[in-house]
Design an enzyme around this catalytic site. Structure first.
Site: not given
Ligand code: GAL
Length: 668
Positions: A151, A310
């Site tokens: 990110e 994710e």
């Molecule tokens: C994203 C990040 C992850 C985790 C996640 C939690 O922004 O890439 O590592 O922190 O959020 O929702």
């Protein structure tokens, strides 16, 4: 078309951070992964401090063993470069790596993405660890994808330090050639801000005197910040590519925008595009937010599938109230992404942490362990994705409606004083998408970088595209010229690419196309509700419009512009150019879009009851429908073929249960 398959069917799995756990938990994890049908794990996102506990002393024993074990278990690995998490020893030794805020304060260690992309010290250390990793694992058979950092821009979007200032000046010299060109673009003749040399330019740091920042400077600093981060990502990519043929990605955060970096300009640099998307539990329209993100993601590279890198299997830990997904939502969300072109669904993270920064963030295995609703739904999802695996590699059928978006335009709206200070313009595009989505009409979200590819669209919507260059204006004129329809909403085409207002009547570059002339912007008071003469309602925004070469479709009935045009249409041959000059409420905006689409016969790919979202994906292996019922009653879907999730044959019509999902291989 490039296709990279990171799993044999649809990828399923998530971020795995086993350094948090003793060996026996890792053993249990592997058993549970087998049970759930995990195909893919992202490793090492935050592992630099584990790989290199002190400078120059590397320890890869754990990763070596894990990669071999996963490979033996048939699990593919998405290996991250660990640059999202510079180790504490590095930040202690070189605190100058940490970004500086606009008020001149250097961030402290303890977060993540604590680095300034313009720092040569950072670059050297980051590329060193990437090199070590890529050399060691570049041809390891378990690795199916490289995941560059994490990110990027999420914590370090802008840095105002002296290194950044110097890099910004080089960037400006490159962009403008002469300082006079910069002065003209930024309007520095006013307020005595003229620069005699590029050397005098500073980032838009907090000024101690009155002022809200020069909009030209602020926008260019955002552009620069995106470019300098991309330069870093490219540098990591090039190191990886020297040692490995495996495709590379970096995970985007595509939402309603404007984004932290300009993803449309980043997309061509990567082999595989991937996205992180989290629903906001309190958002009643979160299913549409997901669809918008996924449509926007696909629009970055429409000819190839992407990957959901994710999402959360339950609650996140960063919203004001972190509620878990409702029963069945996990499945709808997963297939919501698959419908719109994702070739896999991965989660953050496999097992919920018990300590550390994300202690209460859900995992695929929650704190309660496998005896939990979440894990049961995870296991069921693994089976569903496996059953639907043959859809992988197919492409979403092009829509007939396009919606134009542009991060630079969003940044320009946020840079400097505006006629209304609290109007989140990006919401207009999301609401236009929602209006169409709620009618079952599919939308391709097209970034302006790809504006020359509007040929196939019957209707092109331009919602709050504040900054617009000639190229976009020409492409829109082309749509109307060939008999297509264009709908433009308020606050589009106000400034050009240099962020200067186009004069002679708003909306500058679109005036002729729309056949109108706007001489005044008239923001409404926060509680002012304006009624139009057909009953539609507007709030927040209005304009004084004269219809030079257009028909007035709707007028203001009440409010400061009573009797004046609110919505116009210019007919040109078979083409139409609509202008919606007010901020319509949701129902009125949907009705306006219905009006603009009248006679086009826009419909879902196959007949379905309202509330069912249906998308078609096609490829050499066949044609597939993914149907998601967001309603509370059983719905009808008129389609025949093989339903993959239940493994049943359907004659010519089936039902989609309330809150349920159907994936159909259509009869050839
Ligand atoms: C994203 C990040 C992850 C985790 C996640 C939690 O922004 O890439 O590592 O922190 O959020 O929702």
């Amino acid at each position: 078309m490039v296709t990279h398959r990171i799993a044999d069917g649809l990828a399923f799995g998530g971020d795995y951070n086993p350094e948090q756990w003793p060996a026996k938990v890792v053993d249990e994890d592997l058993e549970l992964m087998a049970l759930a049908g995990v195909t893919t794990l992202t490793l090492g996102v935050f592992s630099w401090g584990t790989y290199e506990p002190t400078e120059g002393r590397y320890d890869f024993d754990r990763l070596d063993a894990l990669l071999d074990r996963l490979h033996a278990a048939g699990i593919g690995v998405d290996l991250a470069t660990p640059t999202a998490a510079p180790p504490v020893w590095l930040l202690q030794k070189h605190p100058e790596i940490l970004p500086v805020t606009r008020t001149g304060q250097r961030y402290a260690q303890g977060g993540r993405l604590g680095w300034c992309a313009a720092s040569p010290v950072w670059r050297e250390h980051a590329l060193r660890i990437v090199e070590v990793l890529a050399r060691r694992y570049g041809s390891h058979q378990a690795i199916r994808l490289w995941h560059l950092s994490n990110e990027v821009g999420g914590g370090n979007r802008r840095c105002y330090c002296d290194e950044s200032a110097a890099a910004f000046r080089r960037w400006l010299a490159d962009r403008y050639g002469t300082v006079d060109a910069l002065n003209l673009s930024w309007g520095t003749a006013f307020w005595g801000h003229r620069y005699a040399t590029f050397e005098h330019v500073l980032p838009p740091r907090d000024s101690e005197t009155i002022g809200q920042g020069n909009p030209g400077l602020v926008l260019d600093f955002d552009r620069f910040s995106s470019d300098v981060l991309l330069e870093h990502v490219r540098a990591e990519r090039d190191v990886v590519r020297r040692h490995s043929d495996v495709p590379v990605t970096t995970n985007f955060m595509v939402g309603a925008g404007p984004h932290v970096v300009d993803y449309a300009r980043w997309a061509p640099e990567l082999d595989v595009l991937s996205n992180d998307h989290y629903v906001h539990a309190a958002d009643p329209h979160r299913a549409q937010d997901l669809a918008f993100s996924a449509d926007r993601m696909r629009g970055l590279r429409p000819d190839q599938p992407w990957l959901l890198m994710e999402t959360a299997a339950g609650a996140v830990s960063w919203q004001p109230r972190n509620r878990p997904l409702t029963p069945g939502e996990l499945r709808r969300n997963a297939f919501g992404h698959v419908a719109r072109g994702a070739d896999g669904v991965l989660f953050f993270q496999w097992r919920a942490s018990v300590a550390g920064a994300e202690q209460f963030h859900s995992g695929m295995v929650p704190h309660a362990g496998p005896r939990s609703r979440t894990f049961r739904e995870v296991v069921a999802l693994g089976a569903d994705l496996a059953a639907a695996g043959e859809i992988a590699g197919t492409i979403v059928e092009p829509a007939r409606v396009a919606l134009l978006v542009d991060d630079e335009s969003g940044w320009a709206w946020e840079a400097g004083p505006k006629p209304v200070g609290d109007l989140p313009l990006a919401n207009v595009a999301r609401r236009a998408h929602r209006a169409l989505w709620s009618r079952g009409v599919r939308v391709d979200v097209v970034p302006t970088t790809l504006v020359d590819a509007l040929d196939g669209y019957d209707l092109v919507a331009v919602a709050g595209l504040y900054l617009m260059g000639e190229r976009t204006a020409r492409a829109l004129a082309g749509v109307v010229g060939r008999g297509g329809r264009v709908v433009v909403t308020h606050l589009s085409g106000i400034v050009d690419e240099t962020n200067r207002v186009v004069t002679g009547g708003y909306p500058g570059v679109l005036r002729d196309l729309l056949g109108i002339h706007v001489d005044e912007m008239v923001p409404l008071w926060p509680d002012e509700d304006v009624v139009l003469d057909n009953g539609w309602r507007a709030r927040d925004w209005a304009e004084r419009v004269e219809a030079d070469d257009a028909t007035v479709v709707v007028r203001h009935r009440t409010g400061p512009l009573a009797g004046e045009p609110a919505v116009t249409r210019r007919d040109a041959g078979d083409g139409q150019a609509w202008y919606v000059s007010v901020d319509l409420d949701d129902a009125s905006l949907a009705a306006a879009l219905d009006g603009a689409a009248e006679g086009l016969g826009l419909a879902p790919p196959v007949p379905a009851d309202p509330g069912v979202d249906v998308v078609r994906r096609t490829g050499p292996q066949g044609s597939y429908l993914v149907a998601i019922n967001h309603g509370e009653t059983t719905a009808r879907l008129v389609a025949g073929g093989r339903e993959l999730l239940t493994g049943t044959d359907v004659e010519d019509e089936c039902t989609v249960p309330a809150g349920g999902v159907v994936v159909m291989r259509e009869r050839a």
